[in-house]
Motif scaffolding. Structure first.
Motif, PDB file in Angstrom:
ATOM      1  N   ARG A 161      54.969  61.986  15.770  1.00 12.45           N
ATOM      2  CA  ARG A 161      55.147  60.804  16.616  1.00 12.45           C
ATOM      3  C   ARG A 161      55.312  59.550  15.763  1.00 12.45           C
ATOM      4  NH1 ARG A 161      50.159  63.260  19.933  1.00 12.45           N
ATOM      5  NH2 ARG A 161      49.784  63.902  17.776  1.00 12.45           N
ATOM      6  N   ARG A 219      48.823  67.346  12.863  1.00  8.96           N
ATOM      7  CA  ARG A 219      48.603  66.475  14.011  1.00  8.96           C
ATOM      8  C   ARG A 219      47.132  66.546  14.415  1.00  8.96           C
ATOM      9  NH1 ARG A 219      53.650  68.985  14.886  1.00  8.96           N
ATOM     10  NH2 ARG A 219      52.603  70.804  15.783  1.00  8.96           N
ATOM     11  N   ASP A 278      49.328  61.456  13.038  1.00  6.17           N
ATOM     12  CA  ASP A 278      50.243  62.484  12.560  1.00  6.17           C
ATOM     13  C   ASP A 278      50.634  62.176  11.125  1.00  6.17           C
ATOM     14  OD1 ASP A 278      50.116  63.400  15.124  1.00  6.17           O
ATOM     15  OD2 ASP A 278      52.174  62.879  15.678  1.00  6.17           O
ATOM     16  N   SER A 324      47.310  57.075  23.252  1.00 11.65           N
ATOM     17  CA  SER A 324      48.005  57.799  24.313  1.00 11.65           C
ATOM     18  C   SER A 324      47.321  57.577  25.644  1.00 11.65           C
ATOM     19  CB  SER A 324      48.042  59.304  24.016  1.00 11.65           C
ATOM     20  OG  SER A 324      48.750  59.580  22.840  1.00 11.65           O
ATOM     21  N   ASN A 382      52.882  57.607  24.803  1.00  6.31           N
ATOM     22  CA  ASN A 382      52.424  57.404  23.433  1.00  6.31           C
ATOM     23  C   ASN A 382      52.851  56.016  22.927  1.00  6.31           C
ATOM     24  OD1 ASN A 382      51.278  60.001  23.098  1.00  6.31           O
ATOM     25  ND2 ASN A 382      53.306  60.853  22.673  1.00  6.31           N
ATOM     26  N   SER A 394      52.720  54.085  19.431  1.00  9.76           N
ATOM     27  CA  SER A 394      52.455  54.469  18.047  1.00  9.76           C
ATOM     28  C   SER A 394      52.920  53.408  17.062  1.00  9.76           C
ATOM     29  CB  SER A 394      53.136  55.807  17.735  1.00  9.76           C
ATOM     30  OG  SER A 394      54.502  55.771  18.079  1.00  9.76           O
ATOM     31  N   ASP A 438      57.008  56.388  23.417  1.00 10.64           N
ATOM     32  CA  ASP A 438      57.762  57.509  23.969  1.00 10.64           C
ATOM     33  C   ASP A 438      56.978  58.095  25.131  1.00 10.64           C
ATOM     34  OD1 ASP A 438      56.470  60.331  23.016  1.00 10.64           O
ATOM     35  OD2 ASP A 438      56.155  58.781  21.491  1.00 10.64           O
ATOM     36  N   THR A 455      56.579  61.665  27.329  1.00  9.01           N
ATOM     37  CA  THR A 455      56.856  63.090  27.272  1.00  9.01           C
ATOM     38  C   THR A 455      56.039  63.815  28.335  1.00  9.01           C
ATOM     39  OG1 THR A 455      55.087  63.509  25.661  1.00  9.01           O
ATOM     40  CG2 THR A 455      57.272  62.993  24.792  1.00  9.01           C
TER      41      THR A 455
END
Length: 773
Positions: free
Chosen positions: A659, A688, A710, A736, A749, A751, A766, A768
């Motif tokens: 990420r 991760r 990550d 998150s 997310n 990041s 992002d 997901t």
């Protein structure tokens, strides 16, 4: 004679009608000498039946039970009347003694012309028609109509509409016909405003509410039905709580009471569970004993996978019993049973387990009867049993088979029971199932940060043609790519515990992920997967495909070389070895997975290489299961065996694996080109780490938070050509938001890349679909 006209006739109306008819049946006699009549007897040489149209006179006489010339008392006349009236065929009944003739006057119930439902919108007419017993062109019976009304009310109660009411009415038509109308008032859904617990110390209300099937009303109350009050669900939730606590060592746990209380406005329920947790126990001494000469206790003890000091879990005992009994079967020892004997040590809060290996009764499976499967073939259900006709009967294996049948997901109800067969040592296993829909067809829009907006159409069937096979077809399109995929799977290939899978893929991209080229990939892959131990499985596969890069408009020499090669095919065989600790059931809160894969390309085709990937993942919960910790380590290597270099289509880009970075955002990049085009790498590694925890919001909203970190890299090219393909670590951290919705668990997310190269492309947000461990 009397007549009785009505529109509604319920239980009370029928009772009055019966009383009136009994009075009329004896009136002609009692009017002259009321005291003498009670002792008087009659003999009838003739019986006259009037008013019957559909029911034959002989049938009515059989209900009356009065023979010609038989001495009949007034009480016997009353019994005859009751028998005719209770047949449910007649609206009114009269019995009139006239000298030597008994006159029976009847008015038949009308025939139902049509059945209508009025006022319903939540349940369709066809669904209601399947609930009721009354049918068109059959005789109308008030008692059956009342029972049908009650059945409809019960159906609405299952949807949480406790105020629903149903009134059956009739509309009379010509030729003794009626229209039956069910007038329905659906009422509002009674939701559960709050679920609370009394007596819980080890686990918070939030954690316990998360375990229940019943939920509180939240933001999505218009969509989620699990927040409606259904009385039958309370018993299920009580068992869920007991299983939850028992699997965590609380052997004395009890649900003392469950109190549903209406809110002041009577539009919701407050549900309170009164608990008694008790103390948490651990496993103490684990031993195995036997009085059988052919049993070595030490050998069976080695099959036990329980260690002293572990938190007590009944599933661990069941798994150990299964392992020991399978060992006995492999050694040719039939009718061996393993009985766990538990010794409780309250002082140190441990449970000593002694597994007694004994000889059980000599019982055999006579046959397995399956009912209720209109679509699903018998063999799909039958193969869930390890025993067949003539095998030794094992109650534990029957219970496990019942669990496997329910786990198929094909049936809304699956009950398995055993009964004595034709001989005392024979057992018949009965399987009663109710099928439910197993297919879906979906149209919709999707969104991905990498692909943007797109459309999707999918079809899936988990019980294809009733054979227990799965079939899915999915087509996804977006502005940059289009993917079509077909997957077919047979879970019991050749009647064995072998899963056969066939997949076909066709994908096109149009300058996706900021690339300056298009791609086409077509691929087919059959595979076989089977267990090699209790928790390990092996997959063997073959893959044939072809890929092509076209319409390249950039200046990178490495990419241009791939585009000049045109479409190249590959033919490869491979395997995946996987291990999942959760299959042993030793710890409900901790699990880990290992996966190792290799593929060799070179059995024909244009490419020759070996690709190796590995994955290790673990998850556990801490702080009374309020916080979930996850860690994953993944890596891969692509080694070319021929003289050719690796292709862009085969190299790694880490899209979706780390990420904080954009699509094609990290790895070797041709910095000499104006667009600094990504080239991918032959090797990658990524770790991760994340923690998921509550945010303090009401849990019925389904929103929680998380932190993640990550770190990883992708590197190595066959011929770098001046490109930096060294191992350069990248890392990112972020926050998150997890949201459980009816369309799936969404993950947002946010990041920040903290270690990167100057040419990397980052991404701060992002969205997901969350993947579960």
């Amino acid at each position: 004679m009397s007549t009785f006209a009505r529109g509604d006739l319920g239980r009370h109306g029928r009772a009055h009608l019966l009383a009136a008819s009994v009075f009329l049946g004896v009136a002609s006699v009692s009017a002259v000498a009321p005291q003498a009549v009670l002792a008087q007897t009659y003999r009838f040489s003739n019986v006259e039946v009037n008013g019957n149209q559909r029911v034959d006179a002989s049938t009515i006489l059989s209900y009356a039970g009065i023979g010609r010339g038989e001495a009949v008392s007034a009480a016997r006349l009353n019994d005859a009347y009751q028998a005719i009236a209770d047949s449910g065929l007649f609206e009114t009944v009269e019995l009139l003694p006239r000298g030597g003739t008994l006159v029976i006057n009847v008015v038949e119930y009308p025939t139902i012309n049509v059945i209508n439902f009025e006022g319903n919108s939540r349940i369709k007419d066809e669904d209601l028609a399947s609930i009721i017993q009354s049918k068109s062109r059959r005789v109308y019976a008030p008692s059956m109509a009342e029972a049908d009304a009650a059945s409809i009310v019960a159906a609405y109660e299952q949807q949480g509409r406790l105020a629903a009411s149903v009134t059956p009415r009739i509309i009379r038509r010509s030729e003794n016909r009626v229209d039956l109308v069910f007038e329905i008032v659906e009422g509002a859904v009674v939701e559960i405003e709050r679920i609370s617990f009394v007596g819980n110390r080890a686990y918070s209300e939030r954690r316990l509410r998360g375990a229940l099937g019943t939920k509180q009303a939240g933001l999505l109350r218009r969509i989620i039905r699990s927040d409606t009050f259904i009385a039958d669900r309370i018993e299920f939730d009580k068992q869920v709580l007991k299983d939850f606590y028992t699997s965590r060592g609380y052997v004395d746990f009890q649900v003392l009471s469950v109190t549903p209380e209406l809110t002041r406005n009577r539009d919701g329920y407050l549900l309170t569970f009164n608990l008694r947790e008790g103390q948490q126990f651990r496993f103490g001494e684990i031993t195995t004993v036997s009085d059988l000469d052919d049993v070595d206790p030490d050998e069976f003890q080695a099959a036990a996978n329980i260690k002293p000091g572990q938190i007590y879990n009944p599933l661990a005992i069941e798994n150990t019993i299964a392992r020991m009994e399978r060992l006995a079967t492999r050694k040719g020892m039939n009718f061996v049973r393993v009985e766990p004997r538990i010794v409780r040590n309250d002082r140190d809060l441990t449970l000593d387990i002694e597994f007694a290996v004994t000889r059980g009764p000599r019982m055999f499976v006579e046959r397995i009867d399956i009912e209720g499967n209109a679509t699903t073939l018998d063999r799909v259900v039958r193969r869930q049993f390890k025993a067949v006709e003539g095998d030794p009967f094992n109650p534990r294996e029957i219970r496990e088979a019942a669990d496997r049948i329910r786990a198929l997901g094909f049936f809304s109800k699956a009950e398995v029971s055993a009964r004595e067969g034709t001989e005392p040592d024979q057992m018949i296993v009965d399987v009663d199932v109710e099928e439910q829909p197993t297919g879906s067809l979906a149209f919709g829009l999707n969104y991905s940060e990498l692909d943007g907006f797109g459309a999707a159409i999918s079809f899936s069937e988990s019980n294809f043609l009733g054979r227990g096979q799965s079939l899915s077809v999915r087509i996804d399109t977006s502005s940059d790519n289009a993917t079509s995929r077909l997957v077919f799977a047979e879970p019991a290939f050749l009647g064995r515990d072998v899963r056969f899978r066939f997949s076909a893929l066709y994908a096109e991209t149009d300058e996706a992920y900021n690339a300056l080229y298009d791609t086409k990939v077509a691929e087919i892959s059959p595979s076989l997967e089977f267990p090699i131990s209790e928790a390990a499985r092996l997959e063997l596969r073959y893959t044939f495909g072809e890929g092509e890069i076209s319409n390249y408009t950039g200046n990178a020499a490495i990419i241009q070389a791939d585009a000049n090669r045109g479409g190249l095919s590959y033919s490869k065989i491979g395997y995946t070895l996987s291990y999942d600790s959760r299959l042993t059931g030793l710890d409900p809160n901790t699990g880990w997975q290992l996966q190792f894969s290799q593929d060799y390309a070179g059995l024909g085709g244009d490419l020759e290489y070996i690709e190796t990937t590995a994955l290790a993942a673990a998850q556990t919960t801490v702080w009374n299961e309020e916080i979930t910790l996850r860690a994953e380590l993944e890596g891969g290597a692509l080694a070319m065996l021929g003289d050719d270099d690796s292709r862009l289509l085969d190299r790694y880009f880490l899209n979706g694996k780390i990420r904080g970075f954009d699509g094609n955002g990290i790895g070797p990049r041709d910095l000499a080109t104006p667009d600094r085009e990504a080239l991918g790498g032959n090797m990658f590694v990524v770790a991760r780490f994340e923690a998921q925890f509550p945010l303090g919001l009401p849990e019925e909203y389904g929103i929680s938070g998380g932190l993640f970190a990550d770190v990883g890299s992708v590197w190595s090219l066959d011929t770098p050509g001046g490109v930096d393909d060294d191992f350069n670590l990248r890392s990112a951290v972020g926050f998150s938001i997890f949201w459980d919705t009816p369309i799936g668990p969404l993950r947002f997310n946010f990041s920040e890349a903290i270690a990167k190269e100057d040419y990397d492309r980052t991404q701060s947000f992002d969205l997901t679909i969350q993947t579960r461990f």
